[in-house]
Write an enzyme that holds these catalytic residues in place. Structure first.
Site, PDB file in Angstrom:
ATOM      1  N   HIS A  28     -14.349   3.101  -1.556  1.00  0.00           N
ATOM      2  CA  HIS A  28     -13.347   2.086  -1.205  1.00  0.00           C
ATOM      3  C   HIS A  28     -12.260   2.653  -0.310  1.00  0.00           C
ATOM      4  O   HIS A  28     -11.212   2.037  -0.138  1.00  0.00           O
ATOM      5  CB  HIS A  28     -12.750   1.456  -2.473  1.00  0.00           C
ATOM      6  CG  HIS A  28     -13.746   0.625  -3.224  1.00  0.00           C
ATOM      7  ND1 HIS A  28     -13.562   0.205  -4.513  1.00  0.00           N
ATOM      8  CD2 HIS A  28     -14.962   0.122  -2.850  1.00  0.00           C
ATOM      9  CE1 HIS A  28     -14.618  -0.509  -4.911  1.00  0.00           C
ATOM     10  NE2 HIS A  28     -15.476  -0.568  -3.921  1.00  0.00           N
TER      11      HIS A  28
ATOM     12  N   GLY B 146     -14.746   4.379 -16.672  1.00  0.00           N
ATOM     13  CA  GLY B 146     -13.509   3.657 -16.367  1.00  0.00           C
ATOM     14  C   GLY B 146     -13.585   2.640 -15.254  1.00  0.00           C
ATOM     15  O   GLY B 146     -12.706   2.596 -14.398  1.00  0.00           O
ATOM     16  N   THR B 147     -14.603   1.804 -15.290  1.00  0.00           N
ATOM     17  CA  THR B 147     -14.639   0.724 -14.302  1.00  0.00           C
ATOM     18  C   THR B 147     -15.082  -0.581 -14.966  1.00  0.00           C
ATOM     19  O   THR B 147     -15.887  -0.562 -15.886  1.00  0.00           O
ATOM     20  CB  THR B 147     -15.562   1.068 -13.103  1.00  0.00           C
ATOM     21  OG1 THR B 147     -15.635  -0.066 -12.238  1.00  0.00           O
ATOM     22  CG2 THR B 147     -16.952   1.464 -13.528  1.00  0.00           C
TER      23      THR B 147
ATOM     24  N   ASN C  53     -12.014   4.873  -6.539  1.00  0.00           N
ATOM     25  CA  ASN C  53     -10.567   5.078  -6.497  1.00  0.00           C
ATOM     26  C   ASN C  53     -10.117   5.532  -5.115  1.00  0.00           C
ATOM     27  O   ASN C  53     -10.740   6.400  -4.509  1.00  0.00           O
ATOM     28  CB  ASN C  53     -10.149   6.104  -7.552  1.00  0.00           C
ATOM     29  CG  ASN C  53     -10.515   5.637  -8.947  1.00  0.00           C
ATOM     30  OD1 ASN C  53     -10.763   4.443  -9.144  1.00  0.00           O
ATOM     31  ND2 ASN C  53     -10.564   6.541  -9.896  1.00  0.00           N
TER      32      ASN C  53
ATOM     33  N   TYR D  47       0.821  -1.216   0.000  1.00  0.00           N
ATOM     34  CA  TYR D  47       0.000   0.000   0.000  1.00  0.00           C
ATOM     35  C   TYR D  47       0.855   1.266   0.000  1.00  0.00           C
ATOM     36  O   TYR D  47       0.522   2.255  -0.661  1.00  0.00           O
ATOM     37  CB  TYR D  47      -0.971   0.007   1.187  1.00  0.00           C
ATOM     38  CG  TYR D  47      -2.233  -0.765   0.855  1.00  0.00           C
ATOM     39  CD1 TYR D  47      -3.221  -0.188   0.055  1.00  0.00           C
ATOM     40  CD2 TYR D  47      -2.408  -2.068   1.274  1.00  0.00           C
ATOM     41  CE1 TYR D  47      -4.356  -0.894  -0.298  1.00  0.00           C
ATOM     42  CE2 TYR D  47      -3.542  -2.785   0.929  1.00  0.00           C
ATOM     43  CZ  TYR D  47      -4.511  -2.188   0.141  1.00  0.00           C
ATOM     44  OH  TYR D  47      -5.627  -2.893  -0.228  1.00  0.00           O
TER      45      TYR D  47
ATOM     46  N   ASP E 117      -7.084   6.758  -4.839  1.00  0.00           N
ATOM     47  CA  ASP E 117      -5.910   7.590  -5.148  1.00  0.00           C
ATOM     48  C   ASP E 117      -6.050   9.050  -4.730  1.00  0.00           C
ATOM     49  O   ASP E 117      -5.062   9.792  -4.727  1.00  0.00           O
ATOM     50  CB  ASP E 117      -5.549   7.496  -6.643  1.00  0.00           C
ATOM     51  CG  ASP E 117      -6.693   7.919  -7.577  1.00  0.00           C
ATOM     52  OD1 ASP E 117      -7.479   8.810  -7.209  1.00  0.00           O
ATOM     53  OD2 ASP E 117      -6.775   7.351  -8.693  1.00  0.00           O
TER      54      ASP E 117
END
Ligand code: APR
Length: 278
Positions: A129, A210-211, A112, A76, A114
């Protein structure tokens, strides 16, 4: 490069904007691909521990963390370094501009971890998530930022030191990454489960970017919209379960291509259609 929207897409956006309810976006790893972050199921996702190669779906589990916490943390912290080195792209920025124009009618659910939507400036976002920049106590609910003493440029293969281990604690208890693992369930407190389903039930239009649609809550969001007769616009270079639903039901449009090609034009059209009239 950005493309001009087909007329039926513009018409659909205008038609849905007069209906009540938010314009709901659902994004996955594909929206960050053009920022240089590897997608989850792409070939760059693998991770070596000792002589064994692990697939992300094996490592992103509570079971793997229980068996080898240091190795999972190192994975991670490396992925966090990749995210930190990346910048939001045109698609992230286009969604920020859209939110500035249409305010509360804008809603975003992202898978995401990010943090690029948030760094770009999106405010109304459910990170379903979790967030790779945060951790939480293993036995407890308190979340905290990853401490400043943990390097943000963690190289691939770097192992945890005793000093790192001391830092990775919340309220003197061992911490874990604040992400949802494959062998765990969604909840409202940390992962906005109920809020996401409510947004889907109320949405006037769903845009999926985009999934692969491999996880549970995003599929529920898609199915709930379809059951309510809410159309979807699906942006992806490849067909996927969301585009298949659209093509089978005729409820929406599949825009085949990348986020960078379609999101800026679609966000601009939505800003015109959904902006409050003075
Ligand atoms: N623009 C738009 N979509 C793209 C692009 C791009 N430039 N490049 C790739 N894609 C698409 C791929 O075709 C694929 O459908 O993005 C998708 C990425 O899929 P995944 O890697 O499976 O990512 P995602 O769907 O976000 O994964 C969901 O699974 O493991 C969990 O928690 C993890 O949040 C993640 C979740």
């Amino acid at each position: 490069m950005t493309r001009a929207l087909p007329a039926p897409v513009e018409a659909l956006v205008r038609e849905r904007a007069v209906e009540p309810g938010p314009l709901l976006w659902l994004t996955g790893a594909g929206i960050s691909a053009e920022s240089g972050i590897p997608t989850f199921r792409g070939p760059e996702g693998y991770w070596k521990v000792g002589s064994r190669n692990y697939h992300p779906q094996q490592l992103a589990t509570r079971a793997a963390f229980g068996a080898m916490p240091d190795e999972v943390w190192a994975w991670y912290l490396y992925r966090r370094a990749v995210c930190r080195a990346a910048e939001p792209n045109a698609a992230h920025h286009a969604l920020v501009e859209l939110e500035e124009r249409i305010g509360p009618r804008f809603r975003l659910i992202t898978q995401n971890v990010d943090g690029l939507h948030q760094r770009a400036g999106t405010k109304r976002v459910y990170a379903i998530h979790g967030n790779i920049d945060e951790m939480r106590a293993v036995s407890g609910r308190v979340t905290a930022p990853i401490p400043a003493g943990i390097p943000t440029d963690w190289p691939k293969g770097r192992a945890l030191t005793a000093a790192d281990r001391d830092l990775l604690q919340v309220e003197a208890r061992p911490a874990r990454p604040h992400v949802l693992w494959f062998d765990e369930c969604y909840d409202e407190e940390h992962f906005h489960f109920d809020s996401s389903l409510r947004a889907a039930a109320e949405a006037s239009l769903l845009v999926v970017v985009g999934t692969t649609g491999a996880t549970n809550l995003p599929m529920q969001v898609g199915m709930l919209c379809a059951r309510h007769g809410t159309p979807s616009i699906v942006i992806n270079p490849e067909p996927n379960p969301f585009s298949e639903v659209v093509e089978r039901s005729g409820l929406g449009i599949f825009l085949q291509g990348t986020a960078g090609e379609w999101v800026p034009a679609l966000a601009a059209a939505a800003a015109e259609a959904y902006a409050p009239t003075p």
